[in-house]
Design an enzyme around this catalytic site. Structure first.
Site, PDB file in Angstrom:
ATOM      1  N   ASP A 151       9.775 -96.553 -23.756  1.00 45.77           N
ATOM      2  CA  ASP A 151       8.727 -96.955 -24.688  1.00 45.77           C
ATOM      3  C   ASP A 151       9.238 -96.725 -26.106  1.00 45.77           C
ATOM      4  O   ASP A 151      10.042 -95.811 -26.340  1.00 45.77           O
ATOM      5  CB  ASP A 151       7.456 -96.123 -24.449  1.00 45.77           C
ATOM      6  CG  ASP A 151       6.219 -96.804 -25.004  1.00 45.77           C
ATOM      7  OD1 ASP A 151       5.398 -97.297 -24.213  1.00 45.77           O
ATOM      8  OD2 ASP A 151       6.082 -96.865 -26.262  1.00 45.77           O
ATOM      9  N   THR A 178      -0.267-108.564 -18.290  1.00 42.79           N
ATOM     10  CA  THR A 178      -1.182-109.697 -18.087  1.00 42.79           C
ATOM     11  C   THR A 178      -0.902-110.735 -19.166  1.00 42.79           C
ATOM     12  O   THR A 178      -1.079-110.454 -20.356  1.00 42.79           O
ATOM     13  CB  THR A 178      -2.640-109.209 -18.152  1.00 42.79           C
ATOM     14  OG1 THR A 178      -2.800-108.233 -17.128  1.00 42.79           O
ATOM     15  CG2 THR A 178      -3.620-110.361 -17.924  1.00 42.79           C
ATOM     16  N   GLY A 230     -16.456-103.333 -20.514  1.00 42.93           N
ATOM     17  CA  GLY A 230     -15.629-103.167 -21.707  1.00 42.93           C
ATOM     18  C   GLY A 230     -14.250-102.748 -21.255  1.00 42.93           C
ATOM     19  O   GLY A 230     -13.830-103.070 -20.147  1.00 42.93           O
ATOM     20  N   CYS A 272      -9.034-104.219 -20.765  1.00 43.77           N
ATOM     21  CA  CYS A 272      -8.603-105.382 -19.976  1.00 43.77           C
ATOM     22  C   CYS A 272      -9.632-106.494 -19.891  1.00 43.77           C
ATOM     23  O   CYS A 272      -9.426-107.566 -20.462  1.00 43.77           O
ATOM     24  CB  CYS A 272      -8.211-104.941 -18.574  1.00 43.77           C
ATOM     25  SG  CYS A 272      -6.698-103.972 -18.578  1.00 43.77           S
TER      26      CYS A 272
HETATM   27  C1  UDX Z   1     -10.180-103.953 -14.650  1.00 39.90           C
HETATM   28  C2  UDX Z   1      -9.959-104.564 -13.251  1.00 39.90           C
HETATM   29  O1  UDX Z   1     -10.821-103.947 -12.301  1.00 39.90           O
HETATM   30  C3  UDX Z   1      -8.522-104.367 -12.827  1.00 39.90           C
HETATM   31  O2  UDX Z   1      -8.291-104.979 -11.573  1.00 39.90           O
HETATM   32  C4  UDX Z   1      -7.634-104.990 -13.874  1.00 39.90           C
HETATM   33  O3  UDX Z   1      -6.289-104.772 -13.530  1.00 39.90           O
HETATM   34  C5  UDX Z   1      -7.906-104.397 -15.243  1.00 39.90           C
HETATM   35  O4  UDX Z   1      -9.279-104.528 -15.567  1.00 39.90           O
HETATM   36  P1  UDX Z   1     -10.593-101.504 -15.565  1.00 39.90           P
HETATM   37  O5  UDX Z   1     -10.561-102.047 -16.952  1.00 39.90           O
HETATM   38  O6  UDX Z   1      -9.884-100.219 -15.287  1.00 39.90           O
HETATM   39  O7  UDX Z   1      -9.977-102.550 -14.529  1.00 39.90           O
HETATM   40  O8  UDX Z   1     -12.116-101.283 -15.215  1.00 39.90           O
HETATM   41  P2  UDX Z   1     -13.172-101.684 -14.098  1.00 39.90           P
HETATM   42  O9  UDX Z   1     -13.371-100.545 -13.186  1.00 39.90           O
HETATM   43  O10 UDX Z   1     -12.928-103.001 -13.500  1.00 39.90           O
HETATM   44  O11 UDX Z   1     -14.457-101.757 -15.032  1.00 39.90           O
HETATM   45  C6  UDX Z   1     -14.494-102.624 -16.172  1.00 39.90           C
HETATM   46  C7  UDX Z   1     -15.795-102.509 -16.895  1.00 39.90           C
HETATM   47  O12 UDX Z   1     -16.826-103.092 -16.123  1.00 39.90           O
HETATM   48  C8  UDX Z   1     -16.245-101.093 -17.217  1.00 39.90           C
HETATM   49  O13 UDX Z   1     -16.756-101.056 -18.532  1.00 39.90           O
HETATM   50  C9  UDX Z   1     -17.331-100.838 -16.206  1.00 39.90           C
HETATM   51  O14 UDX Z   1     -18.276 -99.904 -16.666  1.00 39.90           O
HETATM   52  C10 UDX Z   1     -17.934-102.224 -16.049  1.00 39.90           C
HETATM   53  N1  UDX Z   1     -18.617-102.438 -14.776  1.00 39.90           N
HETATM   54  C11 UDX Z   1     -17.916-102.372 -13.615  1.00 39.90           C
HETATM   55  C12 UDX Z   1     -19.959-102.755 -14.755  1.00 39.90           C
HETATM   56  O15 UDX Z   1     -20.617-102.851 -15.792  1.00 39.90           O
HETATM   57  N2  UDX Z   1     -20.575-102.973 -13.552  1.00 39.90           N
HETATM   58  C13 UDX Z   1     -19.906-102.894 -12.383  1.00 39.90           C
HETATM   59  O16 UDX Z   1     -20.549-103.098 -11.344  1.00 39.90           O
HETATM   60  C14 UDX Z   1     -18.528-102.591 -12.411  1.00 39.90           C
END
Ligand code: UDX
Length: 436
Positions: free
Chosen positions: A30, A121, A259, A262
């Site tokens: 990095d 990504t 949020g 990703c």
């Molecule tokens: C996500 C994808 O799940 C993952 O496969 C990808 O590689 C990167 O983006 P991540 O950002 O770690 O992963 O979070 P994730 O657990 O998917 O949750 C994303 C957001 O959605 C969070 O803010 C979470 O609070 C929200 N969320 C999730 C909801 O509001 N409702 C749900 O039922 C699930």
């Protein structure tokens, strides 16, 4: 096998440590000296369960090292590209400057037969362009998207749902796919589906998966809006929908929406790329998904304002949560912090607490009040807003105990994660999102 991982953020640091834990010799690279120094000392630069354990084991075994010098990647059989692809300033597309810079810098160190495996990504079409960029080195590019969730990153890397490897047609591509199959031998032998695709499909799998997940969350939040207008309860609705095995209950969690680093930027970049490809109409729904998502933050703020009689100016509001989701200290595009910032903007005396994300939140939003201890945040609050469903709030917070600390028993459940009946029974005015 000898592997390099270029970019040691959430994705790369975990990938490097996980690959060392399954027996590979890994060098993580990095440009950020502080990050490299921390990782080399066994300290995770961000909160991620089990990462420090893997770092300690990898460093002790001598199989895991870190460096700021890209030339140290030379000699690795596979180079994983794991640098960030943020949203471009002032636009929706992905900013590929770190990807391009990393590949440019790596080119002089690639040897014939090396495999460059993209994990970042990226917009569809990037891999084909990068393949041209490394043309002449004798190395082969494959695309191997990562689906890890923060908070579950180690688990998801070691035991993925599926492995996807995209390669160009031909002998070199086929050989590179087999090299990746060897890297992931333990998971493949354990029965993990290993899908081989062309480059474009592998890139698209990631974008499409995120678009689907975001759509599922915004779908249930749109239903929450209908529930609000009709007196229904969106959590019961989600339970009932979830029993349909074609639908499933996961990602039907309603509340203040998604949020993080990703989903929001990835769906925007996905739509921006589709527009470039002349397919705006195919992703029109993603603009809707984004706006439903952002509306829920407005709705949460409105619920607080209404619950406090129309004015929050000068009122003390305990905001439980800052991270974009539990088991993370990540505040990138956090709906939780956004709600806190908006309430502060309306003149409220906001006190934010979070088990992991206070330092990050404080650095980004010094204008907010902070309390390290949950109960200090609750003390004398006129209203409480739950915006990240940490166990500390969802499971462990007793409405009776909280009732003894606050000034006003008003709670807004921005994640629909509390037992409404228990809070009401303890004398609280409970407001869920899309719940009666
Ligand atoms: C996500 C994808 O799940 C993952 O496969 C990808 O590689 C990167 O983006 P991540 O950002 O770690 O992963 O979070 P994730 O657990 O998917 O949750 C994303 C957001 O959605 C969070 O803010 C979470 O609070 C929200 N969320 C999730 C909801 O509001 N409702 C749900 O039922 C699930």
């Amino acid at each position: 096998m000898r592997l390099s991982v270029i970019g040691c953020g959430y994705l790369g640091a975990v990938h490097a440590a996980a690959m060392a834990s399954i027996g590979h010799d890994v060098i993580g690279i990095d440009v950020d000296e502080r990050k490299v120094a921390a990782l080399a000392a066994g300290t995770a630069p961000f909160f991620e369960p089990r990462l420090e354990e893997l770092l300690a084991d990898g460093l002790a075994s001598g199989r895991l090292t870190f460096s700021t010098r890209l030339e140290d990647a030379a000699g690795s059989e596979v180079h994983f590209l794991a640098v960030g692809t943020p949203q471009i300033p002032g636009g929706h597309a992905a900013d590929l400057r770190y990807v391009d810079a990393a590949v440019d810098a790596l080119v002089p160190h690639l040897r014939p037969g090396d495999v460059l495996a993209g994990k970042s990504t990226v917009p569809v079409g990037t891999a084909a362009r990068l393949a041209e960029q490394i043309d002449g080195t004798g190395a082969t590019l494959v695309w191997n998207p990562e689906f890890l969730r923060e908070g579950w990153a180690v688990h998801d890397t070691l035991t993925p749902d599926r492995l996807v490897v995209g390669a160009a047609a031909g002998e070199d591509g086929d050989r590179a796919v087999e090299v990746l199959r060897s890297v992931y031998r333990s998971a493949v032998d354990a029965g993990t589906p290993f899908l081989v695709t062309d480059l474009a499909t592998a890139e698209l799998v990631k974008g499409a998966a995120n678009a689907f997940l975001a759509t599922k969350i915004s779908f249930i939040n749109a239903m929450a809006e209908i529930a609000e207008a009709s007196g229904a309860d969106v959590t019961l609705l989600a339970d009932a929908l979830g029993y349909d095995t074609r639908i499933g209950r996961r990602y039907l969690g309603s509340g203040i929406g998604f949020g993080g680093g990703c989903l929001p930027k990835d769906i925007r970049a996905f739509a921006a790329r589709a527009e470039e490809l002349g397919r705006s109409e195919s992703v029109g729904f993603l603009r809707e998904v984004d706006s439903i998502n952002l509306r829920r933050r407005d709705r949460a703020v409105q619920l607080v304002v209404d619950a406090l009689g129309g004015l929050v100016f000068g009122r003390r509001i305990a905001v439980l949560g800052a991270a974009f989701k539990p088991f993370s200290d990540d505040i990138r595009d956090s709906p939780a912090l956004d709600v806190a910032v908006r309430l502060r903007g309306l003149g409220a005396d906001v006190v934010v607490t979070d088990p992991a994300a206070i330092d990050n939140a404080q650095a980004a939003h010094p204008q907010l009040g902070y309390a390290r201890e949950r109960d200090d945040a609750l003390r004398e609050a006129d209203a409480v807003v739950v915006v990240t469903e940490w166990d500390e709030y969802r499971r462990d917070l007793s409405p009776v105990l909280a009732g003894g600390l606050v000034r006003g028993r008003v709670i807004i459940d921005g994640r629909n994660c509390l037992d409404a009946a228990a809070w009401r029974a303890a004398g609280w005015q409970y407001h869920g999102m899309g719940r009666r």
